[in-house]
Design a protein around this motif. Structure first.
Motif, mmCIF file in Angstrom:
data_model
loop_
_atom_site.group_PDB
_atom_site.id
_atom_site.type_symbol
_atom_site.label_atom_id
_atom_site.label_comp_id
_atom_site.label_asym_id
_atom_site.label_seq_id
_atom_site.Cartn_x
_atom_site.Cartn_y
_atom_site.Cartn_z
ATOM 1 N N THR A 214 0.825 -1.211 0.000
ATOM 2 C CA THR A 214 0.000 0.000 0.000
ATOM 3 C C THR A 214 0.857 1.258 0.000
ATOM 4 O O THR A 214 0.520 2.265 -0.630
ATOM 5 N N TYR A 215 1.986 1.202 0.702
ATOM 6 C CA TYR A 215 2.866 2.359 0.796
ATOM 7 C C TYR A 215 3.818 2.471 -0.391
ATOM 8 O O TYR A 215 4.517 3.473 -0.546
ATOM 9 N N ASN A 216 3.881 1.421 -1.220
ATOM 10 C CA ASN A 216 4.851 1.399 -2.311
ATOM 11 C C ASN A 216 4.208 1.191 -3.682
ATOM 12 O O ASN A 216 4.914 0.927 -4.654
ATOM 13 N N ALA A 217 2.902 1.322 -3.753
ATOM 14 C CA ALA A 217 2.207 1.044 -5.017
ATOM 15 C C ALA A 217 2.680 1.953 -6.148
ATOM 16 O O ALA A 217 2.793 1.520 -7.298
ATOM 17 N N ASP A 218 2.981 3.209 -5.833
ATOM 18 C CA ASP A 218 3.374 4.166 -6.874
ATOM 19 C C ASP A 218 4.768 3.886 -7.434
ATOM 20 O O ASP A 218 5.100 4.360 -8.531
ATOM 21 N N THR A 219 5.569 3.132 -6.709
ATOM 22 C CA THR A 219 6.926 2.801 -7.165
ATOM 23 C C THR A 219 7.096 1.293 -7.359
ATOM 24 O O THR A 219 8.217 0.787 -7.379
ATOM 25 N N MET A 220 5.973 0.579 -7.520
ATOM 26 C CA MET A 220 6.020 -0.880 -7.579
ATOM 27 C C MET A 220 6.842 -1.402 -8.746
ATOM 28 O O MET A 220 7.496 -2.443 -8.644
ATOM 29 N N ASP A 221 6.848 -0.697 -9.871
ATOM 30 C CA ASP A 221 7.665 -1.142 -11.005
ATOM 31 C C ASP A 221 9.130 -1.258 -10.602
ATOM 32 O O ASP A 221 9.820 -2.215 -10.982
ATOM 33 N N GLU A 222 9.624 -0.304 -9.822
ATOM 34 C CA GLU A 222 11.011 -0.333 -9.364
ATOM 35 C C GLU A 222 11.211 -1.382 -8.271
ATOM 36 O O GLU A 222 12.223 -2.085 -8.249
#
Length: 231
Positions: free
Chosen positions: A156-164
Protein backbone atom coordinates in the motif's frame (compact mmCIF):
# COMPACT_ATOMS: atom_id res chain seq x y z
CA UNK A 1 3.61 -4.91 42.15
CA UNK A 2 2.84 -4.04 38.54
CA UNK A 3 1.68 -6.49 35.91
CA UNK A 4 3.27 -7.62 32.66
CA UNK A 5 2.24 -7.18 29.04
CA UNK A 6 2.62 -10.00 26.51
CA UNK A 7 2.31 -9.32 22.78
CA UNK A 8 1.10 -12.64 21.42
CA UNK A 9 1.33 -13.55 17.75
CA UNK A 10 -1.67 -15.76 16.97
CA UNK A 11 -0.66 -16.68 13.41
CA UNK A 12 -2.32 -15.84 10.09
CA UNK A 13 -5.74 -17.45 10.41
CA UNK A 14 -5.69 -21.18 11.07
CA UNK A 15 -6.40 -21.78 14.77
CA UNK A 16 -4.18 -24.88 14.74
CA UNK A 17 -1.17 -22.65 13.97
CA UNK A 18 -1.50 -20.90 17.36
CA UNK A 19 1.58 -21.77 19.39
CA UNK A 20 1.42 -23.74 22.62
CA UNK A 21 3.13 -20.84 24.42
CA UNK A 22 0.64 -18.25 23.17
CA UNK A 23 -2.30 -20.41 24.20
CA UNK A 24 -0.81 -20.97 27.65
CA UNK A 25 -0.32 -17.25 28.19
CA UNK A 26 -3.88 -16.48 27.10
CA UNK A 27 -5.13 -18.94 29.71
CA UNK A 28 -2.83 -17.55 32.41
CA UNK A 29 -3.48 -13.85 31.78
CA UNK A 30 -5.95 -11.77 33.77
CA UNK A 31 -6.93 -9.68 30.75
CA UNK A 32 -6.95 -10.39 27.01
CA UNK A 33 -6.61 -7.27 24.86
CA UNK A 34 -8.00 -7.61 21.36
CA UNK A 35 -7.46 -5.13 18.49
CA UNK A 36 -10.76 -3.74 17.24
CA UNK A 37 -13.80 -1.85 18.47
CA UNK A 38 -15.59 -5.12 19.38
CA UNK A 39 -13.37 -7.89 20.73
CA UNK A 40 -15.59 -10.75 19.54
CA UNK A 41 -15.53 -9.48 15.95
CA UNK A 42 -11.73 -9.49 15.72
CA UNK A 43 -9.99 -12.07 13.53
CA UNK A 44 -7.39 -12.55 16.26
CA UNK A 45 -10.16 -13.34 18.76
CA UNK A 46 -11.71 -15.89 16.37
CA UNK A 47 -8.36 -17.62 15.87
CA UNK A 48 -7.87 -18.16 19.61
CA UNK A 49 -11.54 -19.02 20.12
CA UNK A 50 -11.10 -21.85 17.63
CA UNK A 51 -8.93 -23.79 20.08
CA UNK A 52 -9.94 -22.22 23.38
CA UNK A 53 -13.71 -22.12 23.82
CA UNK A 54 -13.37 -20.62 27.31
CA UNK A 55 -11.97 -17.40 25.85
CA UNK A 56 -15.33 -15.68 26.43
CA UNK A 57 -14.89 -16.25 30.14
CA UNK A 58 -11.77 -14.07 30.18
CA UNK A 59 -11.81 -10.32 30.77
CA UNK A 60 -11.76 -9.16 27.14
CA UNK A 61 -10.69 -5.57 26.42
CA UNK A 62 -11.21 -4.15 22.89
CA UNK A 63 -8.43 -1.88 21.63
CA UNK A 64 -9.69 0.30 18.74
CA UNK A 65 -7.15 0.55 15.91
CA UNK A 66 -8.64 2.55 12.99
CA UNK A 67 -7.47 1.81 9.45
CA UNK A 68 -5.98 5.18 8.52
CA UNK A 69 -2.66 6.77 7.58
CA UNK A 70 -3.47 10.04 9.32
CA UNK A 71 -0.55 10.52 11.76
CA UNK A 72 -2.61 12.54 14.24
CA UNK A 73 -5.40 9.97 14.40
CA UNK A 74 -2.92 7.11 14.71
CA UNK A 75 -0.98 8.85 17.49
CA UNK A 76 -4.16 9.58 19.43
CA UNK A 77 -5.33 5.97 19.25
CA UNK A 78 -1.94 4.51 20.07
CA UNK A 79 -1.71 6.72 23.14
CA UNK A 80 -5.23 5.75 24.23
CA UNK A 81 -4.38 2.07 23.79
CA UNK A 82 -1.20 2.46 25.85
CA UNK A 83 -3.12 4.34 28.57
CA UNK A 84 -5.70 1.54 28.76
CA UNK A 85 -3.01 -1.12 29.06
CA UNK A 86 -1.04 0.93 31.60
CA UNK A 87 -4.04 1.20 33.93
CA UNK A 88 -4.34 -2.59 33.94
CA UNK A 89 -0.63 -3.05 34.60
CA UNK A 90 -0.81 -0.61 37.51
CA UNK A 91 -3.42 -2.93 39.02
CA UNK A 92 -0.96 -5.82 38.81
CA UNK A 93 -2.78 -7.49 35.91
CA UNK A 94 -1.08 -9.76 33.41
CA UNK A 95 -2.26 -8.66 29.95
CA UNK A 96 -2.17 -10.75 26.78
CA UNK A 97 -2.47 -8.60 23.65
CA UNK A 98 -3.53 -10.66 20.62
CA UNK A 99 -2.10 -9.74 17.24
CA UNK A 100 -2.32 -11.42 13.84
CA UNK A 101 0.71 -13.18 12.41
CA UNK A 102 3.90 -12.24 14.22
CA UNK A 103 4.04 -9.14 16.46
CA UNK A 104 7.34 -7.99 14.95
CA UNK A 105 6.08 -7.72 11.34
CA UNK A 106 3.96 -4.63 10.53
CA UNK A 107 1.94 -5.18 13.69
CA UNK A 108 -0.33 -2.60 15.32
CA UNK A 109 0.73 -4.11 18.64
CA UNK A 110 4.24 -2.68 18.24
CA UNK A 111 2.98 0.89 18.68
CA UNK A 112 1.54 -0.04 22.07
CA UNK A 113 4.55 -2.18 22.97
CA UNK A 114 7.02 0.68 22.49
CA UNK A 115 4.96 3.09 24.58
CA UNK A 116 4.51 0.64 27.45
CA UNK A 117 8.21 -0.18 27.36
CA UNK A 118 9.10 3.53 27.48
CA UNK A 119 6.87 3.93 30.53
CA UNK A 120 8.97 1.41 32.42
CA UNK A 121 6.73 -1.67 32.44
CA UNK A 122 7.73 -5.27 31.81
CA UNK A 123 6.81 -6.47 28.32
CA UNK A 124 7.49 -9.58 26.26
CA UNK A 125 6.89 -10.48 22.62
CA UNK A 126 5.82 -14.03 21.77
CA UNK A 127 6.39 -14.94 18.13
CA UNK A 128 3.64 -16.23 15.88
CA UNK A 129 3.75 -17.73 12.40
CA UNK A 130 4.06 -14.88 9.86
CA UNK A 131 1.45 -14.74 7.12
CA UNK A 132 3.99 -14.99 4.30
CA UNK A 133 5.41 -18.23 5.71
CA UNK A 134 1.89 -19.66 6.03
CA UNK A 135 1.05 -18.63 2.46
CA UNK A 136 4.17 -20.31 1.08
CA UNK A 137 3.43 -23.47 3.07
CA UNK A 138 -0.18 -23.54 1.87
CA UNK A 139 1.08 -23.34 -1.71
CA UNK A 140 3.70 -26.06 -1.10
CA UNK A 141 6.51 -23.76 -2.17
CA UNK A 142 9.67 -22.34 -0.67
CA UNK A 143 10.23 -18.63 -0.27
CA UNK A 144 13.98 -18.52 -0.91
CA UNK A 145 16.81 -20.95 -1.60
CA UNK A 146 20.59 -20.77 -1.55
CA UNK A 147 21.68 -17.11 -1.80
CA UNK A 148 18.32 -15.68 -2.88
CA UNK A 149 17.29 -12.54 -0.93
CA UNK A 150 13.81 -12.09 0.52
CA UNK A 151 12.08 -8.69 0.43
CA UNK A 152 8.99 -8.06 2.59
CA UNK A 153 7.19 -4.97 1.28
CA UNK A 154 4.08 -3.11 2.51
CA UNK A 155 2.51 -2.70 -0.93
CA UNK A 156 0.00 0.00 0.00
CA UNK A 157 2.87 2.36 0.80
CA UNK A 158 4.85 1.40 -2.31
CA UNK A 159 2.21 1.04 -5.02
CA UNK A 160 3.37 4.17 -6.87
CA UNK A 161 6.93 2.80 -7.17
CA UNK A 162 6.02 -0.88 -7.58
CA UNK A 163 7.66 -1.14 -11.01
CA UNK A 164 11.01 -0.33 -9.36
CA UNK A 165 10.31 -2.48 -6.30
CA UNK A 166 9.74 -5.53 -8.48
CA UNK A 167 13.20 -5.11 -10.01
CA UNK A 168 14.70 -6.20 -6.70
CA UNK A 169 16.45 -9.59 -6.97
CA UNK A 170 15.02 -12.68 -5.32
CA UNK A 171 11.56 -13.14 -3.84
CA UNK A 172 9.23 -10.23 -3.13
CA UNK A 173 6.48 -10.60 -0.51
CA UNK A 174 3.82 -7.93 -1.01
CA UNK A 175 1.77 -7.40 2.15
CA UNK A 176 -1.24 -5.16 2.77
CA UNK A 177 -2.05 -4.91 -0.93
CA UNK A 178 -5.85 -4.62 -0.68
CA UNK A 179 -6.55 -0.96 -1.48
CA UNK A 180 -3.90 -0.76 -4.20
CA UNK A 181 -4.47 -4.18 -5.75
CA UNK A 182 -5.22 -2.95 -9.27
CA UNK A 183 -2.01 -0.92 -9.53
CA UNK A 184 0.07 -3.68 -7.93
CA UNK A 185 -1.37 -6.30 -10.29
CA UNK A 186 -0.58 -4.16 -13.33
CA UNK A 187 3.03 -3.73 -12.17
CA UNK A 188 3.42 -7.48 -11.69
CA UNK A 189 2.09 -8.17 -15.18
CA UNK A 190 4.48 -5.61 -16.65
CA UNK A 191 7.39 -7.21 -14.82
CA UNK A 192 6.77 -10.59 -16.43
CA UNK A 193 7.48 -12.39 -13.17
CA UNK A 194 5.63 -15.27 -11.58
CA UNK A 195 3.16 -14.37 -8.85
CA UNK A 196 0.75 -16.17 -6.53
CA UNK A 197 -1.69 -14.73 -4.04
CA UNK A 198 -3.78 -15.95 -1.13
CA UNK A 199 -6.62 -13.96 0.35
CA UNK A 200 -7.58 -14.80 3.97
CA UNK A 201 -4.94 -17.52 4.36
CA UNK A 202 -6.06 -20.23 6.77
CA UNK A 203 -9.55 -18.78 7.19
CA UNK A 204 -12.85 -20.30 5.96
CA UNK A 205 -12.98 -17.59 3.27
CA UNK A 206 -9.51 -18.46 1.90
CA UNK A 207 -9.03 -17.93 -1.84
CA UNK A 208 -5.98 -18.96 -3.86
CA UNK A 209 -4.79 -17.30 -7.09
CA UNK A 210 -2.02 -19.24 -8.82
CA UNK A 211 -0.86 -16.67 -11.37
CA UNK A 212 -0.63 -12.94 -11.85
CA UNK A 213 -3.39 -13.16 -14.44
CA UNK A 214 -5.75 -14.73 -11.89
CA UNK A 215 -5.21 -12.02 -9.27
CA UNK A 216 -8.33 -9.80 -9.12
CA UNK A 217 -8.23 -6.02 -9.30
CA UNK A 218 -9.93 -5.85 -5.90
CA UNK A 219 -9.44 -8.00 -2.82
CA UNK A 220 -9.76 -7.99 0.95
CA UNK A 221 -7.36 -6.58 3.51
CA UNK A 222 -5.78 -9.97 4.30
CA UNK A 223 -4.31 -10.52 0.86
CA UNK A 224 -0.67 -11.45 0.32
CA UNK A 225 1.26 -11.84 -2.92
CA UNK A 226 4.53 -13.70 -3.51
CA UNK A 227 6.48 -12.61 -6.60
CA UNK A 228 9.39 -14.63 -7.98
CA UNK A 229 11.65 -14.20 -10.96
CA UNK A 230 10.95 -16.69 -13.73
CA UNK A 231 13.31 -19.67 -13.69
Amino acid sequence: MTGKLYGLGVGPGDSELLTVKALRLVKESDVVAVPGAVAEESVAYKIVKGVYQELDEKNLIPIPMPMTKDPAVLEENHQKAADTIEELLKQGKQVAFLTLGDPTVYSTYLYVHKRILERGYEVEIVSGIPSFCAVAATLNMGLVEMAEPLHVIPATYNADTMDEVLKLPGTKVLMKTGRKMKAVRESILRSGQDAVMIEDCGMPSEKIYKSAEEIPEQSGYYSLIIVKEKK
